[in-house]
Motif scaffolding. Structure first.
Motif, PDB file in Angstrom:
ATOM      1  N   TYR A 201       0.828  -1.208   0.000  1.00 54.96           N
ATOM      2  CA  TYR A 201       0.000   0.000   0.000  1.00 54.96           C
ATOM      3  C   TYR A 201       0.863   1.260   0.000  1.00 54.96           C
ATOM      4  N   ILE A 202       1.997   1.203   0.703  1.00 50.17           N
ATOM      5  CA  ILE A 202       2.938   2.334   0.711  1.00 50.17           C
ATOM      6  C   ILE A 202       3.460   2.589  -0.704  1.00 50.17           C
ATOM      7  N   ASN A 203       3.848   1.523  -1.404  1.00 53.78           N
ATOM      8  CA  ASN A 203       4.343   1.675  -2.785  1.00 53.78           C
ATOM      9  C   ASN A 203       3.249   2.180  -3.715  1.00 53.78           C
ATOM     10  N   ASN A 204       2.017   1.703  -3.509  1.00 52.90           N
ATOM     11  CA  ASN A 204       0.891   2.186  -4.322  1.00 52.90           C
ATOM     12  C   ASN A 204       0.677   3.684  -4.096  1.00 52.90           C
ATOM     13  N   TRP A 205       0.768   4.102  -2.809  1.00 55.27           N
ATOM     14  CA  TRP A 205       0.598   5.521  -2.480  1.00 55.27           C
ATOM     15  C   TRP A 205       1.670   6.347  -3.176  1.00 55.27           C
ATOM     16  N   LYS A 206       2.916   5.871  -3.152  1.00 51.19           N
ATOM     17  CA  LYS A 206       4.022   6.586  -3.813  1.00 51.19           C
ATOM     18  C   LYS A 206       3.745   6.766  -5.296  1.00 51.19           C
ATOM     19  N   ASN A 207       3.245   5.705  -5.936  1.00 50.62           N
ATOM     20  CA  ASN A 207       2.957   5.784  -7.385  1.00 50.62           C
ATOM     21  C   ASN A 207       1.877   6.810  -7.669  1.00 50.62           C
ATOM     22  N   TYR A 208       0.826   6.793  -6.847  1.00 49.05           N
ATOM     23  CA  TYR A 208      -0.247   7.772  -7.037  1.00 49.05           C
ATOM     24  C   TYR A 208       0.253   9.189  -6.751  1.00 49.05           C
ATOM     25  N   PHE A 209       1.166   9.304  -5.781  1.00 51.53           N
ATOM     26  CA  PHE A 209       1.750  10.602  -5.458  1.00 51.53           C
ATOM     27  C   PHE A 209       2.524  11.151  -6.662  1.00 51.53           C
ATOM     28  N   GLN A 210       3.295  10.295  -7.318  1.00 50.99           N
ATOM     29  CA  GLN A 210       4.046  10.711  -8.500  1.00 50.99           C
ATOM     30  C   GLN A 210       3.111  11.135  -9.632  1.00 50.99           C
TER      31      GLN A 210
ATOM     32  N   LYS B 264       0.268  12.473  -9.094  1.00 50.04           N
ATOM     33  CA  LYS B 264      -0.567  13.539  -8.528  1.00 50.04           C
ATOM     34  C   LYS B 264      -2.047  13.156  -8.551  1.00 50.04           C
ATOM     35  N   ASN B 265      -2.285  11.888  -8.194  1.00 47.97           N
ATOM     36  CA  ASN B 265      -3.640  11.339  -8.172  1.00 47.97           C
ATOM     37  C   ASN B 265      -4.076  11.231  -6.705  1.00 47.97           C
ATOM     38  N   PHE B 266      -4.729  12.276  -6.207  1.00 49.98           N
ATOM     39  CA  PHE B 266      -5.058  12.304  -4.780  1.00 49.98           C
ATOM     40  C   PHE B 266      -6.121  11.271  -4.418  1.00 49.98           C
ATOM     41  N   GLU B 267      -7.039  11.013  -5.335  1.00 52.66           N
ATOM     42  CA  GLU B 267      -8.081  10.017  -5.055  1.00 52.66           C
ATOM     43  C   GLU B 267      -7.453   8.643  -4.812  1.00 52.66           C
ATOM     44  N   GLY B 268      -6.478   8.287  -5.653  1.00 53.57           N
ATOM     45  CA  GLY B 268      -5.769   7.021  -5.467  1.00 53.57           C
ATOM     46  C   GLY B 268      -4.966   7.020  -4.176  1.00 53.57           C
ATOM     47  N   MET B 269      -4.320   8.154  -3.881  1.00 52.68           N
ATOM     48  CA  MET B 269      -3.551   8.286  -2.637  1.00 52.68           C
ATOM     49  C   MET B 269      -4.447   8.079  -1.419  1.00 52.68           C
ATOM     50  N   GLN B 270      -5.627   8.691  -1.451  1.00 48.18           N
ATOM     51  CA  GLN B 270      -6.551   8.596  -0.328  1.00 48.18           C
ATOM     52  C   GLN B 270      -6.978   7.148  -0.084  1.00 48.18           C
ATOM     53  N   LYS B 271      -7.217   6.427  -1.167  1.00 47.77           N
ATOM     54  CA  LYS B 271      -7.635   5.026  -1.061  1.00 47.77           C
ATOM     55  C   LYS B 271      -6.550   4.195  -0.375  1.00 47.77           C
ATOM     56  N   GLU B 272      -5.286   4.391  -0.809  1.00 49.90           N
ATOM     57  CA  GLU B 272      -4.174   3.632  -0.235  1.00 49.90           C
ATOM     58  C   GLU B 272      -3.849   4.104   1.185  1.00 49.90           C
ATOM     59  N   TYR B 273      -4.035   5.400   1.423  1.00 48.42           N
ATOM     60  CA  TYR B 273      -3.764   5.977   2.750  1.00 48.42           C
ATOM     61  C   TYR B 273      -4.662   5.329   3.807  1.00 48.42           C
ATOM     62  N   LYS B 274      -5.924   5.136   3.485  1.00 46.30           N
ATOM     63  CA  LYS B 274      -6.862   4.502   4.418  1.00 46.30           C
ATOM     64  C   LYS B 274      -6.435   3.070   4.716  1.00 46.30           C
ATOM     65  N   LYS B 275      -5.941   2.375   3.708  1.00 49.86           N
ATOM     66  CA  LYS B 275      -5.471   1.001   3.906  1.00 49.86           C
ATOM     67  C   LYS B 275      -4.243   0.970   4.815  1.00 49.86           C
ATOM     68  N   ILE B 276      -3.342   1.936   4.605  1.00 46.33           N
ATOM     69  CA  ILE B 276      -2.125   2.013   5.426  1.00 46.33           C
ATOM     70  C   ILE B 276      -2.497   2.260   6.881  1.00 46.33           C
ATOM     71  N   GLU B 277      -3.395   3.225   7.117  1.00 45.58           N
ATOM     72  CA  GLU B 277      -3.811   3.553   8.485  1.00 45.58           C
ATOM     73  C   GLU B 277      -4.420   2.346   9.193  1.00 45.58           C
ATOM     74  N   LYS B 278      -5.213   1.580   8.462  1.00 52.86           N
ATOM     75  CA  LYS B 278      -5.854   0.388   9.032  1.00 52.86           C
ATOM     76  C   LYS B 278      -4.808  -0.655   9.419  1.00 52.86           C
ATOM     77  N   GLN B 279      -3.816  -0.856   8.547  1.00 48.55           N
ATOM     78  CA  GLN B 279      -2.781  -1.862   8.803  1.00 48.55           C
ATOM     79  C   GLN B 279      -1.898  -1.470   9.986  1.00 48.55           C
ATOM     80  N   LEU B 280      -1.646  -0.166  10.147  1.00 50.17           N
ATOM     81  CA  LEU B 280      -0.747   0.300  11.203  1.00 50.17           C
ATOM     82  C   LEU B 280      -1.262  -0.010  12.608  1.00 50.17           C
TER      83      LEU B 280
END
Length: 240
Positions: free
Chosen positions: A169-178, A180-196
């Motif tokens: 999910y971290i790598n997916n977030w990085k790709n979306y960040f590159q 500049k796809n915030f919707e994709g970032m938000q989706k992966e961010y929620k997954k990261i928060e849940k896993q943490l």
């Protein structure tokens, strides 16, 4: 420049200390719960004729004579001994394999065996359980220890999957960040928060997740604007 390097080094040392404490607390809490559950199941197995309330009372009596504190101390001693045995004199575990090796090498199961003998004897001596019950639990101690070992193995094995998913999910977030796809970032961010919430604090994964949390919220609170300051760009570089 020298002062900046010293400050940077001090921050790294502080982060290492914080992460080590996080690991220690996580392992003591998680393994403690795992061992407690295994002991409950084990006592029920060796005393099948006892009803639930009787099993709870026996467990409470054992806790009164040092079982609860003993579990925490046994975990701490086993991890410290295991760390030393596998060459981690200071610092953090870098992966789950090291933790599994430390738990095994540190003699956690043997420590739990000795602890059970001690608290059963103390509880018998105090008259809170009779000799027959105490001796039956001792005779069936291997069932309890096998449950503990199996539950710990299952718990740590789940961590492999949890850490693997978090890194994905971290790598997916990085790709979306590159992109500049915030919707994709938000989706992966929620997954990261849940896993943490359920992950062993492995330093590299936790540090990457913390950096993502800072960047994500900076962009989110700035109206999803990806125009970053030099300081924010330097922060983003840490993710590469």
């Amino acid at each position: 420049m020298e002062i900046e390097n010293l400050i940077k080094k001090e921050r790294e040392i502080n982060n290492t200390i914080i992460n080590e404490k996080m690991q220690k607390n996580f392992l003591e809490t998680t393994l403690g719960k795992t061992i407690n559950t295994a002991i409950d199941i084990g006592i029920r197995a060796v005393l099948p004729e006892f009803v639930e309330d009787q099993v709870i009372q026996i467990k409470d009596n054992l806790c009164h004579y040092g079982l609860k504190e003993g579990i925490t101390k046994t975990i701490e001693d086993a991890i410290n001994l295991g760390k030393s045995a596998i060459g981690i004199v200071t610092g953090n575990f870098e992966n789950v394999s090291q933790i599994k090796s430390a738990v095994k090498t540190g003699g956690l199961i043997d420590g739990m065996s000795n602890l059970l003998d001690t608290v059963i004897d103390k509880t018998k001596k105090a008259g809170l359980i009779n000799s027959t019950v105490g001796n039956t639990i001792k005779q069936g101690k291997n069932i309890i220890l096998n449950n503990i070992e199996k539950n710990i193995e299952q718990n740590l094995s789940k961590q492999y999957e949890t850490i693997e998913n978090t890194n994905k999910y971290i790598n997916n977030w990085k790709n979306y960040f590159q992109e500049k796809n915030f919707e994709g970032m938000q989706k992966e961010y929620k997954k990261i928060e849940k896993q943490l919430k359920n992950i062993i604090p492995i330093e590299k994964t936790i540090n990457n997740a913390k950096t993502i949390q800072i960047l994500h919220n900076l962009i989110k609170n700035n109206g999803q604007d990806f125009n970053l300051t030099n300081e924010q760009i330097e922060l983003a570089e840490k993710l590469k």
